[in-house]
Design a protein around this motif. Sequence first.
Motif, short mmCIF file in Angstrom:
data_model
loop_
_atom_site.label_atom_id
_atom_site.label_comp_id
_atom_site.label_asym_id
_atom_site.label_seq_id
_atom_site.Cartn_x
_atom_site.Cartn_y
_atom_site.Cartn_z
N ARG A 75 25.16 41.11 38.41
CA ARG A 75 25.06 40.29 37.71
C ARG A 75 26.00 39.76 36.79
N ASP A 76 26.28 38.66 36.41
CA ASP A 76 27.39 38.08 35.68
C ASP A 76 28.75 38.14 36.21
N GLY A 77 28.78 38.70 37.67
CA GLY A 77 30.25 38.57 38.28
C GLY A 77 30.47 37.07 38.97
N GLN A 78 31.46 36.93 39.48
CA GLN A 78 31.89 35.73 39.78
C GLN A 78 32.15 35.99 41.29
N LEU A 79 32.22 34.77 42.05
CA LEU A 79 32.60 34.69 43.30
C LEU A 79 32.99 33.29 43.80
N ARG A 80 34.08 33.18 44.70
CA ARG A 80 34.67 31.96 45.16
C ARG A 80 33.73 31.99 46.65
N LEU A 81 33.19 30.68 46.78
CA LEU A 81 32.36 30.48 47.75
C LEU A 81 33.04 29.07 48.79
N ARG A 82 33.20 29.41 49.97
CA ARG A 82 33.76 28.39 51.02
C ARG A 82 32.74 28.36 51.96
N PHE A 83 32.49 26.93 52.21
CA PHE A 83 31.58 26.70 53.32
C PHE A 83 31.53 25.06 53.45
N PRO A 117 34.17 20.26 54.03
CA PRO A 117 34.49 21.69 53.27
C PRO A 117 34.07 21.53 51.70
N LEU A 118 33.66 22.71 51.39
CA LEU A 118 33.47 22.82 49.75
C LEU A 118 34.11 24.30 49.47
N ASP A 119 34.85 24.19 48.33
CA ASP A 119 35.67 25.48 47.81
C ASP A 119 35.09 25.65 46.39
N VAL A 120 34.15 26.44 45.99
CA VAL A 120 33.47 26.62 44.79
C VAL A 120 33.48 27.76 44.04
N GLU A 121 33.51 27.82 42.86
CA GLU A 121 33.15 29.18 42.19
C GLU A 121 31.77 29.07 41.66
N ALA A 122 31.30 30.25 41.52
CA ALA A 122 29.92 30.56 41.22
C ALA A 122 29.63 31.94 40.43
N ASP A 123 28.68 31.88 39.64
CA ASP A 123 28.43 32.93 38.69
C ASP A 123 27.18 33.78 39.39
N ILE A 124 27.06 35.02 39.68
CA ILE A 124 25.99 35.79 40.10
C ILE A 124 25.16 35.94 38.94
N ARG A 125 23.76 35.34 39.18
CA ARG A 125 22.72 35.31 38.18
C ARG A 125 21.80 36.39 38.62
N ASN A 126 21.72 36.70 40.04
CA ASN A 126 20.70 37.86 40.37
C ASN A 126 21.04 38.40 41.87
N VAL A 127 20.67 39.69 41.95
CA VAL A 127 20.92 40.32 43.22
C VAL A 127 19.76 41.04 43.70
N ARG A 128 19.40 41.05 44.97
CA ARG A 128 18.39 41.61 45.57
C ARG A 128 19.11 42.31 47.01
N LEU A 187 21.54 30.31 52.24
CA LEU A 187 19.96 30.39 52.85
C LEU A 187 19.41 29.04 52.28
N ASN A 188 19.93 28.74 51.06
CA ASN A 188 19.33 27.33 50.47
C ASN A 188 20.27 26.79 49.27
N ILE A 189 20.06 25.84 49.09
CA ILE A 189 21.17 24.99 48.08
C ILE A 189 20.60 24.06 47.21
N SER A 190 20.89 23.82 46.06
CA SER A 190 20.36 22.98 45.08
C SER A 190 21.64 22.32 44.54
N ALA A 191 21.42 21.25 43.55
CA ALA A 191 22.63 20.78 42.63
C ALA A 191 23.31 21.58 41.77
N THR A 192 22.48 22.70 41.51
CA THR A 192 22.94 23.82 40.66
C THR A 192 23.47 25.18 41.26
N GLY A 193 23.18 25.53 42.40
CA GLY A 193 23.56 26.79 43.03
C GLY A 193 22.93 26.88 44.36
N VAL A 194 23.21 28.30 44.81
CA VAL A 194 22.97 28.52 46.35
C VAL A 194 22.25 30.12 46.12
N LEU A 195 21.68 30.40 47.51
CA LEU A 195 21.15 31.60 47.66
C LEU A 195 21.83 32.08 48.84
#
Length: 244
Positions: free
Chosen positions: A172-180, A190-201, A154-162
């Motif tokens: 929170r503190d889990g990890q995901l691999r994200l492909r988009f 194409p982008l294939d990156v790992e990301a840390d979960i900082r918050n969940v709603r 839904l949104n993206i910055s140089a440091t992460g995404v929603l």
Amino acid sequence: MSETTSTPAQDEDSTFEAPSEHRGFSFADMQLAVGDRLQIECPSGTGAGRAFSRVVGYLENRSLLITAPVAGRQRIDLVDNDMVVVRVFSRQNAFAFRASVLRACRLPFHYVHLSFPQTIQGSVIRKATRVRTELAATATVVGDDGRSAPGTVLNISATGVLLRTRAALGERDGQLRLRFELPLHEVDTPLDVEADIRNVREDVDDEGIEYHYGLDFRDLEANDRMLVKSFVYQTIIEQPRQVL
């Protein structure tokens, strides 16, 4: 993700708007160089809306020379006295200024003399400036679980995404691999990156539970970091209303 300043914008009726937080800049502040890419807001009569051009050169206080604007593969034919809005990103700033067409030339190639900018507005692009997106993505839980689910960035910055998804993918503190894919200059990259979960709603609607994951990129490689920043900067220049 931090709060951001807004960027210059223009309404559909070509009324120029200054950002709510801005300051004046000089021409030198833009640090324009030959070949730099510009976004041109063309007159409504051209039917083009946004087009793109490159800097050819300039004569101080006289004229800014640019290549004839192009939208898609179509050259936009500006005529003398047309008014345009020019936007450019340089270093950590987004700039915008009005200019009039002094002369549209065809030889030795198609180029345009614009009036030299007198008033230049801009705003600082902070490190974590976010832009709205609607990018289809696949998220995979890192670890023994390994389950995957579709989602939308839904949104993206140089440091992460929603990320929005219908699947529960961790806490929170889990990890995901994200492909988009990032649409960079009309090419899906194409982008294939790992990301840390900082918050969940969690939100509930007629279809069930919808999860929103605030993710921070994890150890981005230099090329991936450049791609993300390029996409954010491109969006700031081309679609300033998408800045959060």
